[in-house]
Design a protein around this motif. Structure first.
Motif, mmCIF file in Angstrom:
data_model
loop_
_atom_site.group_PDB
_atom_site.id
_atom_site.type_symbol
_atom_site.label_atom_id
_atom_site.label_comp_id
_atom_site.label_asym_id
_atom_site.label_seq_id
_atom_site.Cartn_x
_atom_site.Cartn_y
_atom_site.Cartn_z
ATOM 1 N N TYR A 8 9.126 -8.714 -3.974
ATOM 2 C CA TYR A 8 8.452 -10.261 -4.095
ATOM 3 C C TYR A 8 7.086 -10.296 -2.859
ATOM 4 O O TYR A 8 6.636 -11.079 -2.578
ATOM 5 N N ALA A 9 6.771 -8.895 -2.622
ATOM 6 C CA ALA A 9 5.491 -8.797 -1.789
ATOM 7 C C ALA A 9 4.459 -9.510 -1.959
ATOM 8 O O ALA A 9 3.628 -10.125 -1.271
ATOM 9 N N GLN A 10 4.123 -9.607 -3.472
ATOM 10 C CA GLN A 10 2.895 -9.950 -3.928
ATOM 11 C C GLN A 10 3.027 -11.691 -3.904
ATOM 12 O O GLN A 10 2.193 -12.187 -3.368
ATOM 13 N N GLN A 11 4.180 -12.097 -3.935
ATOM 14 C CA GLN A 11 4.297 -13.604 -3.959
ATOM 15 C C GLN A 11 4.408 -14.060 -2.472
ATOM 16 O O GLN A 11 3.956 -14.993 -1.991
ATOM 17 N N HIS A 12 4.963 -13.087 -1.495
ATOM 18 C CA HIS A 12 4.864 -13.552 -0.053
ATOM 19 C C HIS A 12 3.283 -13.338 0.443
ATOM 20 O O HIS A 12 2.992 -14.319 1.409
ATOM 21 N N LEU A 13 2.605 -12.304 -0.188
ATOM 22 C CA LEU A 13 1.146 -12.565 0.102
ATOM 23 C C LEU A 13 0.354 -13.517 -0.267
ATOM 24 O O LEU A 13 -0.405 -14.307 0.499
ATOM 25 N N ALA A 14 0.491 -14.002 -1.312
ATOM 26 C CA ALA A 14 0.120 -15.417 -1.981
ATOM 27 C C ALA A 14 0.284 -16.489 -1.115
ATOM 28 O O ALA A 14 -0.361 -17.492 -1.051
ATOM 29 N N ASN A 15 1.749 -16.552 -0.718
ATOM 30 C CA ASN A 15 2.342 -17.652 0.145
ATOM 31 C C ASN A 15 1.206 -17.797 1.405
ATOM 32 O O ASN A 15 1.088 -18.892 1.859
ATOM 33 N N GLU A 16 1.100 -16.461 1.843
ATOM 34 C CA GLU A 16 0.371 -16.383 3.188
ATOM 35 C C GLU A 16 -0.959 -17.035 3.035
ATOM 36 O O GLU A 16 -1.698 -17.578 3.886
ATOM 37 N N ARG A 17 -1.591 -16.553 1.882
ATOM 38 C CA ARG A 17 -3.207 -16.922 1.738
ATOM 39 C C ARG A 17 -3.145 -18.378 1.432
ATOM 40 O O ARG A 17 -4.257 -19.022 1.962
ATOM 41 N N THR A 18 -2.206 -19.026 0.798
ATOM 42 C CA THR A 18 -2.192 -20.411 0.622
ATOM 43 C C THR A 18 -1.878 -21.051 2.003
ATOM 44 O O THR A 18 -2.837 -21.996 2.288
ATOM 45 N N PHE A 19 -1.347 -20.763 2.624
ATOM 46 C CA PHE A 19 -0.987 -21.085 3.954
ATOM 47 C C PHE A 19 -2.367 -21.099 5.044
ATOM 48 O O PHE A 19 -2.777 -22.076 5.685
ATOM 49 N N LEU A 20 -3.070 -20.291 4.816
ATOM 50 C CA LEU A 20 -4.334 -19.879 5.478
ATOM 51 C C LEU A 20 -5.440 -20.806 4.946
ATOM 52 O O LEU A 20 -6.173 -21.332 5.684
ATOM 53 N N ALA A 21 -5.375 -20.947 3.622
ATOM 54 C CA ALA A 21 -6.223 -22.023 3.094
ATOM 55 C C ALA A 21 -6.155 -23.268 3.403
ATOM 56 O O ALA A 21 -7.203 -24.185 3.745
ATOM 57 N N TRP A 22 -4.713 -23.656 3.680
ATOM 58 C CA TRP A 22 -4.392 -25.146 4.170
ATOM 59 C C TRP A 22 -5.204 -25.132 5.602
ATOM 60 O O TRP A 22 -5.688 -26.240 5.967
ATOM 61 N N ILE A 23 -4.970 -24.127 6.406
ATOM 62 C CA ILE A 23 -5.514 -24.171 7.892
ATOM 63 C C ILE A 23 -6.939 -24.177 7.774
ATOM 64 O O ILE A 23 -7.335 -25.042 8.414
ATOM 65 N N ARG A 24 -7.644 -23.443 6.910
ATOM 66 C CA ARG A 24 -9.272 -23.597 6.724
ATOM 67 C C ARG A 24 -9.507 -25.174 6.490
ATOM 68 O O ARG A 24 -10.404 -25.378 6.837
ATOM 69 N N THR A 25 -8.775 -25.658 5.653
ATOM 70 C CA THR A 25 -9.189 -26.865 5.271
ATOM 71 C C THR A 25 -8.710 -27.911 6.353
ATOM 72 O O THR A 25 -9.826 -28.808 6.826
ATOM 73 N N VAL A 26 -7.783 -27.675 7.288
ATOM 74 C CA VAL A 26 -7.764 -28.370 8.403
ATOM 75 C C VAL A 26 -8.864 -28.532 9.444
ATOM 76 O O VAL A 26 -9.329 -29.419 9.850
ATOM 77 N N ILE A 27 -9.082 -27.081 9.642
ATOM 78 C CA ILE A 27 -10.412 -26.769 10.414
ATOM 79 C C ILE A 27 -11.597 -27.666 9.934
ATOM 80 O O ILE A 27 -12.348 -28.403 10.635
ATOM 81 N N ALA A 28 -11.680 -27.573 8.653
ATOM 82 C CA ALA A 28 -12.935 -28.441 7.925
ATOM 83 C C ALA A 28 -12.811 -29.884 8.368
ATOM 84 O O ALA A 28 -13.898 -30.563 8.795
ATOM 85 N N ILE A 29 -11.668 -30.343 8.021
ATOM 86 C CA ILE A 29 -11.414 -31.928 8.150
ATOM 87 C C ILE A 29 -11.839 -32.367 9.444
ATOM 88 O O ILE A 29 -12.430 -33.274 9.873
ATOM 89 N N VAL A 30 -10.850 -31.527 10.516
ATOM 90 C CA VAL A 30 -11.286 -32.045 11.792
ATOM 91 C C VAL A 30 -12.813 -31.989 12.287
ATOM 92 O O VAL A 30 -13.149 -32.684 12.952
ATOM 93 N N GLY A 31 -13.246 -30.767 11.775
ATOM 94 C CA GLY A 31 -14.802 -30.689 12.327
ATOM 95 C C GLY A 31 -15.453 -31.883 11.526
ATOM 96 O O GLY A 31 -16.225 -32.269 12.182
ATOM 97 N N VAL A 32 -15.271 -32.451 10.320
ATOM 98 C CA VAL A 32 -16.194 -33.196 10.015
ATOM 99 C C VAL A 32 -15.912 -34.713 10.774
ATOM 100 O O VAL A 32 -16.792 -35.585 10.860
ATOM 101 N N GLY A 33 -14.535 -35.030 10.994
ATOM 102 C CA GLY A 33 -14.230 -35.985 11.989
ATOM 103 C C GLY A 33 -15.009 -36.025 13.280
ATOM 104 O O GLY A 33 -15.509 -36.963 13.649
ATOM 105 N N PHE A 34 -14.791 -34.656 13.941
ATOM 106 C CA PHE A 34 -15.717 -34.679 15.185
ATOM 107 C C PHE A 34 -17.069 -34.688 14.995
ATOM 108 O O PHE A 34 -17.846 -35.387 15.746
ATOM 109 N N LEU A 35 -17.526 -34.173 14.061
ATOM 110 C CA LEU A 35 -19.175 -34.353 13.708
ATOM 111 C C LEU A 35 -19.625 -35.713 13.663
ATOM 112 O O LEU A 35 -20.495 -36.070 14.415
ATOM 113 N N ALA A 36 -18.904 -36.435 12.488
ATOM 114 C CA ALA A 36 -19.192 -37.800 12.552
ATOM 115 C C ALA A 36 -19.357 -38.565 13.674
ATOM 116 O O ALA A 36 -20.133 -39.295 13.939
#
Length: 119
Positions: A8-36
């Motif tokens: 299931y290596a492909q599924q595990h890698l996709a799971n990690e990519r999804t997690f990293l996408a959520w982290i990038r989303t968090v960085i953007a949300i916090v950045g927008v709040g700080f910027l505002a």
């Protein structure tokens, strides 16, 4: 257990990519709040206690939302990892709905800020 992980290596890698996408989303949300918040207090717009409060709450809510999304993303990653290894899958509708509700609140606060700043 190693054979299952390789299987299931492909599924595990996709799971990690999804997690990293959520982290990038968090960085953007916090950045927008700080910027505002920081822009509000540095560009010298007409000062009003009501607008100042909205700006501060907006920044704090963005940070809190980032924290909540990080925790949910981590739990979701670990849950999906376990499900991949077990060969089961349960969609995480509750997490998605919760995050969507928080995003609606955040966007409503941004709209509220712009409505009051025009007054």
């Amino acid at each position: 257990m190693e054979k299952d992980q390789l299987k299931y290596a492909q599924q595990h890698l996709a799971n990690e990519r999804t997690f990293l996408a959520w982290i990038r989303t968090v960085i953007a949300i916090v950045g927008v709040g700080f910027l505002a918040t920081s822009l509000h207090f540095t560009i010298g717009v007409h000062r009003d206690a009501r607008i100042d409060l909205i700006s501060i709450v907006l920044g704090m809510f963005a940070c809190a939302l980032g924290l909540v999304i990080t925790v949910l993303a981590t739990f979701g990653y670990l849950q999906k990892k376990r499900q991949i290894n077990e060969g089961t899958f349960l969609p995480s509708s509750a997490h998605v709905i919760l995050i969507a509700v928080f995003m609606v609140i955040l966007l409503s606060m941004i709209i509220l800020y712009f409505v009051f700043i025009k007054v």
